[in-house]
Write a protein that holds these residues in place. Structure first.
Motif, short mmCIF file in Angstrom:
data_model
loop_
_atom_site.label_atom_id
_atom_site.label_comp_id
_atom_site.label_asym_id
_atom_site.label_seq_id
_atom_site.Cartn_x
_atom_site.Cartn_y
_atom_site.Cartn_z
N ASP A 153 0.82 -1.20 0.00
CA ASP A 153 0.00 0.00 0.00
C ASP A 153 0.86 1.27 0.00
O ASP A 153 0.35 2.36 0.19
CB ASP A 153 -0.88 -0.07 1.26
N GLU A 154 2.17 1.14 -0.19
CA GLU A 154 3.05 2.30 -0.05
C GLU A 154 3.31 2.94 -1.41
O GLU A 154 3.85 2.32 -2.31
CB GLU A 154 4.36 1.87 0.62
N TYR A 155 2.92 4.20 -1.53
CA TYR A 155 3.08 4.93 -2.78
C TYR A 155 4.57 5.14 -3.07
O TYR A 155 5.28 5.78 -2.28
CB TYR A 155 2.35 6.28 -2.66
N ARG A 156 5.05 4.57 -4.20
CA ARG A 156 6.42 4.81 -4.71
C ARG A 156 7.52 4.61 -3.66
O ARG A 156 8.51 5.35 -3.63
CB ARG A 156 6.56 6.23 -5.26
N PHE A 157 7.36 3.65 -2.78
CA PHE A 157 8.38 3.37 -1.74
C PHE A 157 8.70 4.64 -0.93
O PHE A 157 9.85 4.89 -0.60
CB PHE A 157 9.69 2.84 -2.33
N LEU A 158 7.70 5.44 -0.63
CA LEU A 158 7.95 6.66 0.16
C LEU A 158 7.60 6.37 1.61
O LEU A 158 6.43 6.17 1.95
CB LEU A 158 7.10 7.83 -0.37
N ASN A 159 8.63 6.31 2.44
CA ASN A 159 8.43 5.96 3.84
C ASN A 159 9.63 6.48 4.63
O ASN A 159 10.48 7.15 4.06
CB ASN A 159 8.27 4.43 3.97
N SER A 160 9.67 6.19 5.90
CA SER A 160 10.78 6.71 6.70
C SER A 160 11.23 5.65 7.69
O SER A 160 10.72 4.52 7.68
CB SER A 160 10.36 7.97 7.46
N HIS A 161 12.16 6.03 8.57
CA HIS A 161 12.60 5.08 9.60
C HIS A 161 11.47 4.72 10.54
O HIS A 161 11.56 3.76 11.28
CB HIS A 161 13.81 5.63 10.37
N ASP A 162 10.35 5.48 10.51
CA ASP A 162 9.19 5.11 11.31
C ASP A 162 8.19 4.25 10.53
O ASP A 162 7.04 4.09 10.94
CB ASP A 162 8.47 6.37 11.83
N GLU A 163 8.63 3.69 9.41
CA GLU A 163 7.72 2.86 8.61
C GLU A 163 7.10 1.72 9.42
O GLU A 163 5.91 1.45 9.29
CB GLU A 163 8.49 2.31 7.39
N PRO A 164 7.88 1.06 10.29
CA PRO A 164 7.24 0.00 11.08
C PRO A 164 6.08 0.51 11.95
O PRO A 164 5.21 -0.25 12.33
CB PRO A 164 8.40 -0.54 11.95
N GLN A 165 6.08 1.84 12.22
CA GLN A 165 4.96 2.43 12.98
C GLN A 165 3.90 3.01 12.04
O GLN A 165 3.00 3.73 12.46
CB GLN A 165 5.45 3.53 13.92
N GLY A 166 4.04 2.78 10.76
CA GLY A 166 3.00 3.22 9.82
C GLY A 166 3.34 4.47 9.03
O GLY A 166 2.46 5.05 8.39
N ALA A 167 4.62 4.92 9.05
CA ALA A 167 4.98 6.16 8.36
C ALA A 167 5.29 5.89 6.89
O ALA A 167 6.42 5.61 6.51
CB ALA A 167 6.18 6.81 9.05
N TYR A 168 4.27 5.94 6.06
CA TYR A 168 4.44 5.81 4.61
C TYR A 168 3.31 6.58 3.92
O TYR A 168 2.29 6.88 4.51
CB TYR A 168 4.47 4.34 4.19
N VAL A 169 3.54 6.85 2.63
CA VAL A 169 2.58 7.62 1.84
C VAL A 169 1.65 6.67 1.11
O VAL A 169 2.07 5.59 0.67
CB VAL A 169 3.35 8.50 0.80
N GLN A 170 0.38 7.07 0.98
CA GLN A 170 -0.56 6.31 0.16
C GLN A 170 -0.88 7.07 -1.12
O GLN A 170 -0.58 8.26 -1.24
CB GLN A 170 -1.87 6.06 0.94
N GLY A 171 -1.51 6.40 -2.04
CA GLY A 171 -1.92 7.07 -3.27
C GLY A 171 -2.22 6.04 -4.34
O GLY A 171 -2.13 4.84 -4.10
N VAL A 172 -2.59 6.52 -5.50
CA VAL A 172 -2.83 5.65 -6.64
C VAL A 172 -1.76 5.99 -7.67
O VAL A 172 -1.65 7.13 -8.11
CB VAL A 172 -4.25 5.84 -7.22
N GLU A 173 -0.97 4.98 -8.03
CA GLU A 173 0.19 5.21 -8.90
C GLU A 173 -0.19 5.13 -10.37
O GLU A 173 -0.78 4.14 -10.80
CB GLU A 173 1.27 4.17 -8.59
N HIS A 174 0.18 6.12 -11.14
CA HIS A 174 0.02 6.05 -12.60
C HIS A 174 1.02 5.02 -13.12
O HIS A 174 2.18 5.03 -12.73
CB HIS A 174 0.29 7.43 -13.21
N ALA A 175 0.56 4.14 -14.02
CA ALA A 175 1.38 3.00 -14.44
C ALA A 175 2.67 3.45 -15.14
O ALA A 175 3.66 2.73 -15.12
CB ALA A 175 0.57 2.10 -15.37
N SER A 176 2.67 4.63 -15.76
CA SER A 176 3.86 5.09 -16.48
C SER A 176 4.48 6.32 -15.83
O SER A 176 5.12 7.13 -16.51
CB SER A 176 3.50 5.37 -17.94
N TRP A 177 4.30 6.46 -14.53
CA TRP A 177 4.95 7.52 -13.75
C TRP A 177 4.72 8.91 -14.36
O TRP A 177 5.60 9.78 -14.35
CB TRP A 177 6.46 7.23 -13.62
N GLU A 178 3.51 9.09 -14.95
CA GLU A 178 3.16 10.37 -15.60
C GLU A 178 4.11 10.73 -16.75
O GLU A 178 4.40 11.90 -16.98
CB GLU A 178 3.03 11.52 -14.58
#
Ligand code: HEC
Ligand code: HEC
Ligand code: HEC
Ligand code: HEC
Ligand code: HEC
Ligand code: HEC
Length: 366
Positions: free
Chosen positions: A197-222
């Motif tokens: 569920d993580e948009y473009r592998f955007l997360n941080s060292h707090d990822e295990p606590q739920g720190a990541y971005v959500q979104g709907v990814e365009h298949a060709s990266w716009e």
């Protein structure tokens, strides 16, 4: 499969429901496919020569070969043929998606020129040139430490450690940046072989606590040839005023793209004016009003890639849930403009005809 928390299950369930009723947003697969040998090397040796390449000039050539940069014996991790910068670079000035059999590699750094078809995050070409520090994030393996900024503007965290990611992304991995830095200062955990569920592998060292971005990814990266007003990235936003102002800016609970930028630029994302409607900095994670001058921008029907918005529910975009975000004005990797802006700010002149940039939202100020 990663274990999903309850809100995530809700999000996925909602996506499934919207797909079932036939809306246009499709959550695409981010997993890699194709033959292992395109990306991995078992012994770093072919006909007796090293396969792995990294360093200055490493990248995919127009003919699909990967032989530039320096042949090396320094491991990149996971038996890969290159490090992050190398595999996501092209030695051309125009190819931003490299097709290798079934694999499509999104390119973020073209070493021969700024590409006309730069992907959503922009391109590191300009910031890699001398004296263009302000045109991108200065990233290890691409550019030196920013000559003017010894910290992320707006950062109040981790300030005592000069080589932490909050202060620079342009130093080698060390204990001060969790042995990451560079690309992985931002893409902290990567999951090339998983869909999650993580948009473009955007997360941080707090990822295990739920720190990541959500979104709907365009298949060709716009990629410009494959992006339309309805088929594009859908970023996650929140309306931070809806819950009283100062709350709702933490990535662990919002999963918003602007909270993510706030990880290193926290003061720019906080609501630190004197109230909820007096601002010290241009507001982000607030709703785009439907009245006044904003009535003329309906991003559901007339989305503008040049000044995009985020959504409270990226899987079902609604006009009354459109949100102003950091990426409404900025790219992230790099652009052709100072301050990594999406357009030339010096061209935004009040009372002169213009439909671009700031005027996409502030429709009556031209
Ligand atoms: C298009 C490029 C690409 C292809 C093709 C590819 N991989 Fe990978 N693989 C990666 C990257 C990049 C990583 C880096 C770490 C990550 O994201 O998990 C990785 C990581 C791995 C890992 C370690 C991490 C994990 O998820 O377990 C294994 C094992 C692996 N790959 C095996 C394979 C095998 C086996 C194949 C062929 C069936 C293959 N890969 C095909 C790019 C690729
Ligand atoms: C050997 C090649 C290779 C290497 C090395 C590699 N990647 Fe990738 N990466 C890929 C490919 C191929 C994709 C496209 C996957 C897909 O189809 O969505 C990708 C996709 C991505 C994406 C976009 C994910 C998405 O949702 O579209 C990010 C971010 C990324 N890589 C970051 C990194 C980082 C950070 C590293 C270093 C840790 C790295 N990559 C190393 C090949 C590579
Ligand atoms: C992991 C930390 C980190 C994250 C996350 C981060 N930044 Fe930065 N940012 C920095 C650092 C460090 C600098 C100063 C050095 C530089 O320019 O690279 C910076 C500088 C900038 C600059 C000024 C560039 C210049 O040189 O004048 C802009 C604009 C910017 N960031 C926007 C963003 C946006 C938008 C996001 C979210 C999409 C974001 N940043 C996420 C660390 C981060
Ligand atoms: C300051 C944080 C930051 C740094 C540093 C960073 N990225 Fe990204 N990256 C992002 C964000 C945010 C996105 C999503 C952009 C969007 O969708 O508008 C992204 C998107 C991507 C994508 C998908 C293509 C695209 O343009 O959307 C790839 C691939 C990628 N990054 C690879 C890399 C690699 C390789 C590096 C190092 C050379 C790197 N990133 C450094 C924040 C960063
Ligand atoms: C409405 C457009 C807009 C939005 C939204 C926006 N910015 Fe900016 N940003 C700008 C402009 C324009 C500049 C440069 C000139 C100025 O500051 O007036 C800038 C400059 C910056 C700088 C460089 C500051 C320096 O000291 O050099 C950083 C860092 C930055 N923005 C980060 C962010 C982050 C993080 C967010 C989201 C929390 C964000 N911006 C949201 C328009 C915007
Ligand atoms: C994505 C839409 C969007 C873009 C692009 C945008 N703005 Fe805004 N701007 C807003 C919204 C929404 C508000 C707050 C409206 C409100 O709550 O009254 C706002 C408020 C402002 C304010 C008034 C702040 C206050 O205290 O009331 C100024 C000044 C401003 N913007 C300037 C700019 C400039 C300059 C640019 C271009 C660099 C820009 N904006 C780009 C949406 C946008």
């Amino acid at each position: 499969m990663r274990k999903l928390s309850l809100p995530q299950r809700g999000f996925l369930l909602f996506s499934a429901v919207t797909l079932a009723v036939g809306l246009s947003t499709v959550r695409t697969s981010a997993k890699v496919s194709g033959v292992c040998g395109n990306c991995h090397t078992m012994h770093n040796s072919q006909d007796g020569a090293a396969i792995m390449h990294s360093g200055d000039g490493a990248g995919w050539a127009a003919d699909g070969t990967f032989t530039s940069g320096t042949a090396t014996d320094t491991p990149a991790g996971y038996l890969l043929i290159a490090n992050c910068v190398g595999c996501h670079s092209s030695t051309t000035a125009d190819q931003t998606i490299i097709q290798l059999g079934e694999n499509r590699i999104p390119i973020v750094f073209n070493t021969a020129g700024y590409p006309a078809d730069a992907l959503a995050g922009g391109n590191f070409y300009q910031v890699a040139q001398a004296d263009y520090d302000g045109y991108g994030h200065n990233v290890y393996g691409i550019s030196e430490i920013d000559s003017k900024l010894s910290a992320a503007p707006g950062n109040t965290r981790c300030s005592g450690i000069a080589s932490s990611c909050h202060n620079t992304l342009a130093v080698a991995p060390s204990g001060h940046n969790y042995d990451r830095g560079g690309c992985q200062g931002c893409h902290f955990f990567v999951f090339h072989h998983q869909d999650n569920d993580e948009y473009r592998f955007l997360n941080s060292h707090d990822e295990p606590q739920g720190a990541y971005v959500q979104g709907v990814e365009h298949a060709s990266w716009e990629h410009p040839d494959e992006t339309t007003a309805t088929d594009h990235n859908f970023y996650k936003g929140v309306d931070k005023l809806a819950d009283g102002g100062h709350d709702g800016v933490d990535l662990r609970t919002t999963h918003s793209i602007s909270s993510y930028c706030g990880g290193c630029h926290n003061a720019f994302h906080n609501n630190d004016g004197t109230g909820t409607d007096v601002w010290l900095r241009h507001p982000t994670d607030i709703a785009l009003p439907e009245e006044g001058e904003y009535a003329a921008y309906n991003p559901v029907t007339g989305y503008e890639i040049q000044s995009p918005v985020a959504w409270i529910n990226p899987a079902a975009a609604q006009r009354d849930e459109a949100i102003v975000m950091c990426l409404s004005c900025h790219r992230v990797h790099g652009s052709q403009h100072p301050d990594i802006l999406r357009w030339d700010y010096s061209g935004m002149i009040a009372d002169e005809p213009n439909d671009d940039g700031c005027f996409v939202c502030h429709t009556t100020k031209d």
